[in-house]
Design a protein around this motif. Structure first.
Motif, PDB file in Angstrom:
ATOM      1  N   GLY A  85      16.236  26.449 -97.939  1.00 30.83           N
ATOM      2  CA  GLY A  85      16.430  27.769 -97.352  1.00 30.83           C
ATOM      3  C   GLY A  85      17.531  28.504 -98.066  1.00 30.83           C
ATOM      4  O   GLY A  85      18.146  27.980 -99.006  1.00 30.83           O
ATOM      5  N   ARG A 122      18.792  33.548 -88.586  1.00 34.98           N
ATOM      6  CA  ARG A 122      17.529  33.603 -89.323  1.00 34.98           C
ATOM      7  C   ARG A 122      17.481  32.479 -90.371  1.00 34.98           C
ATOM      8  O   ARG A 122      16.450  31.820 -90.545  1.00 34.98           O
ATOM      9  N   ARG A 123      18.592  32.268 -91.059  1.00 40.16           N
ATOM     10  CA  ARG A 123      18.653  31.215 -92.076  1.00 40.16           C
ATOM     11  C   ARG A 123      18.453  29.843 -91.446  1.00 40.16           C
ATOM     12  O   ARG A 123      17.686  28.998 -91.954  1.00 40.16           O
ATOM     13  N   GLN A 124      19.138  29.591 -90.339  1.00 40.89           N
ATOM     14  CA  GLN A 124      19.030  28.279 -89.708  1.00 40.89           C
ATOM     15  C   GLN A 124      17.626  28.003 -89.212  1.00 40.89           C
ATOM     16  O   GLN A 124      17.115  26.880 -89.327  1.00 40.89           O
ATOM     17  N   GLN A 125      16.977  29.013 -88.670  1.00 36.90           N
ATOM     18  CA  GLN A 125      15.602  28.830 -88.201  1.00 36.90           C
ATOM     19  C   GLN A 125      14.656  28.516 -89.358  1.00 36.90           C
ATOM     20  O   GLN A 125      13.743  27.696 -89.233  1.00 36.90           O
ATOM     21  N   ALA A 126      14.908  29.126 -90.513  1.00 39.90           N
ATOM     22  CA  ALA A 126      14.081  28.848 -91.686  1.00 39.90           C
ATOM     23  C   ALA A 126      14.302  27.432 -92.195  1.00 39.90           C
ATOM     24  O   ALA A 126      13.352  26.725 -92.551  1.00 39.90           O
ATOM     25  N   ALA A 129      12.623  25.062 -89.767  1.00 39.14           N
ATOM     26  CA  ALA A 129      11.160  25.112 -89.872  1.00 39.14           C
ATOM     27  C   ALA A 129      10.659  24.356 -91.086  1.00 39.14           C
ATOM     28  O   ALA A 129       9.559  23.789 -91.070  1.00 39.14           O
ATOM     29  N   ALA A 130      11.445  24.318 -92.161  1.00 36.86           N
ATOM     30  CA  ALA A 130      11.032  23.638 -93.386  1.00 36.86           C
ATOM     31  C   ALA A 130      11.419  22.164 -93.412  1.00 36.86           C
ATOM     32  O   ALA A 130      11.149  21.473 -94.396  1.00 36.86           O
ATOM     33  N   ARG A 134      11.450  18.083 -88.372  1.00 40.68           N
ATOM     34  CA  ARG A 134      11.810  19.263 -87.583  1.00 40.68           C
ATOM     35  C   ARG A 134      12.084  18.922 -86.120  1.00 40.68           C
ATOM     36  O   ARG A 134      13.046  19.428 -85.524  1.00 40.68           O
TER      37      ARG A 134
END
Length: 541
Positions: A85, A122-126, A129-130, A134
């Motif tokens: 990310g 937003r960065r942490q969620q990305a 998710a990757a 997870r």
């Protein structure tokens, strides 16, 4: 469940909704907003719980769920399970929790105001998710954030503490409180006895260097002044000196100055630091919350009509090791209330003492003496469990990062393990005796890291589920319901109305079972608790 992000904006708060809408409320209107939105269920997202939650608690508002971006950033920064990310703003790594006793929402020149929580969320969620893990990593982030809420609540509510009882304990052990700068009478008398016995009338027994010199001049064969060193020496000075050291430690750690600083309004209010240790265990900022000695625990007394429910899990780390490794033989021993006795009953070792020494040797890398003799025997009976910690140790010796069950990563080894060659641009194998010693030491650290860190994750899940269960047992503000009052690694203290004690005990046990299922699914593993309902913490045994 909606995620609603809060961000300071001047003297107001920007409220970022899940659909992208942004509203603004004045700072003094935030508590009402949060109280209203809590009724429908929401996960609050904010830069740091220590900057938001104390003010809400002071206004009588309790939050069920949050995402603490500071704590989550630290987990993701070191986790080998984190997905790819965008790079994080380095300001998140530098951001410190607020530890001052100040429930104000806005602090002047707060470095958090220079960070962008919207971008970081937003960065942490990305990154999450990757992640190839997870579900596990998401559970860790949620538990870490919930731990931050519990920590703030325990500071807010405090542990009931009788200042008069504490003063009476100190007076009984040390004598009356002396003027500032003087020793209490009992300590002064012991100091005089030590001086007279050593023939050193000017000796200050609080000075290790002066004390060591006086001991050696008197002919004692000691190289330091540690208590365990002195206990091996036969000399008339040993008994009064050991008693002096014991009482001096009590005075320094939990004496009258501690009482003045940390007990207010009948409550001991330490400041907890979730994730303050690399394994995920908590630390504290002053007050010695994680090392309250038994001598002063009689001062922790429940309010009239209330009780303390004290619970701790038996032999948490070996049980967690059984679950992590899916070692069914060790899990079978853990079905006994005393895991070590279960190992004896299974014929693995002859005595409980041998079982304990062997397990501790496996967890901490004991290779000599009795533990070195026991570990191979355990490896034959529990190959998956012992294999897991051995693999973690070998990984650490290679300089690799290991992780807990949910994904907290170990720090990389330092320069003592290997130094990067600037010309070749690579890390060569350590050379020499010192490097070998450092490599083995780091292997012992990673061996224990995976188990201690996963044990901390189990405790976090226990705490997270329990705080929500306790909230459902009463009415009114947090401190008017059964609530967590203290937490220490694998022990909790709940302050509860006496008529709800049985309900609290049931919820404490149910939360422990839930924590086991969250981490280990349906693997057959028990986490038995020792639970006591008492008026004074000292009576819990």
């Amino acid at each position: 469940m909606d995620r609603v992000l809060l961000r300071r904006r001047g003297d107001a708060v920007a409220v970022h909704e899940a659909d992208g809408a942004v509203a603004e409320v004045p700072a003094d209107g935030l508590a009402a907003l949060v109280r209203e939105r809590e009724r429908a269920g929401v996960r609050w997202v904010w830069d740091d719980t220590t900057r938001w939650y104390p003010a809400l608690l002071a206004a009588g508002v309790r939050v069920a769920r949050c995402a603490d971006l500071r704590l989550c950033a630290a987990v993701l920064r070191g986790s080998p399970h984190a997905g790819p990310g965008p790079a994080a703003d380095p300001g998140w790594a530098a951001l410190e929790p607020v530890t001052a006793d100040d429930p104000a929402l806005f602090h002047l020149a707060d470095p958090a105001d220079a960070l962008d929580p919207v971008a970081e969320d937003r960065r942490q969620q990305a990154v999450l998710a990757a992640s190839p893990q997870r579900a596990r990593l998401g559970l860790l982030l949620a538990a870490e954030s919930s731990g931050a809420l519990a920590a703030a609540e325990m500071t807010h509510a405090g542990l009931p503490w009788r200042a008069d009882a504490h003063d009476a304990l100190l007076t009984g052990l040390l004598g009356p409180r002396p003027p500032a700068g003087l020793r209490p009478a009992v300590l002064e008398a012991l100091a005089g006895e030590v001086r007279a016995t050593l023939g050193a009338p000017e000796l200050n027994p609080d000075s290790p260097a002066a004390l060591l010199q006086a001991l050696q001049v008197a002919g004692l064969p000691v190289e330091d002044t540690r208590s365990w060193t002195l206990e091996r020496v036969e000399h008339p000075v040993v008994a009064p000196l050991l008693e002096y050291k014991r009482l001096a430690r009590l005075l320094a750690a939990n004496g009258w100055s501690w009482l003045d600083a940390w007990v207010r309004g009948g409550r001991f209010r330490p400041v907890y630091l979730p994730g303050g240790v690399v394994t995920g265990r908590w630390a504290s900022s002053g007050g010695g919350a994680l090392s309250v000695p038994v001598q002063v625990r009689p001062a922790a007394v429940a309010d009239d009509g209330w009780v303390l429910v004290v619970a701790d899990v038996a032999q948490l780390e070996p049980r967690v090791l059984a679950g992590m490794s899916a070692d069914t033989a060790l899990a079978a021993a853990a079905r006994s209330r005393d895991l070590y006795a279960g190992m004896v009953d299974a014929g693995v070792v002859a005595t409980r003492a041998e079982a304990k020494v062997g397990v501790l040797g496996a967890l901490y890398g004991g290779t000599r003496g009795e533990s070195g003799r026991m570990v191979p025997r355990l490896a034959r009976r529990y190959p998956r469990a012992i294999g897991l910690v051995e693999e973690a140790a070998r990984a650490g010796e290679r300089g690799a990062v290991v992780s807990t069950l949910l994904g907290r990563g170990s720090p990389p080894p330092g320069a003592a393990w290997a130094e990067r060659d600037a010309d070749l641009g690579e890390a060569p194998e350590p050379r020499g005796r010192d490097s070998d010693r450092a490599r083995r030491a780091w292997g012992r650290f990673t061996r224990n890291f995976v188990v201690q860190g996963t044990s901390a994750e189990w405790a976090l899940c226990w705490l997270a589920d329990l705080r929500n269960r306790l909230w459902q047992l009463g009415e009114g503000r947090l401190e008017e319901r059964p609530h967590l009052a203290f937490f220490l690694h694998d022990e909790v203290v709940v302050h509860a109305p006496a008529d709800l004690a049985d309900d609290v005990v049931a919820e404490v046990r149910a939360a422990a079972a839930t924590a086991g299922r969250l981490l280990f699914g349906e693997f057959p593993l028990d986490f038995p608790l020792d639970v006591a309902v008492v008026r004074s913490w000292a009576d819990a045994g």
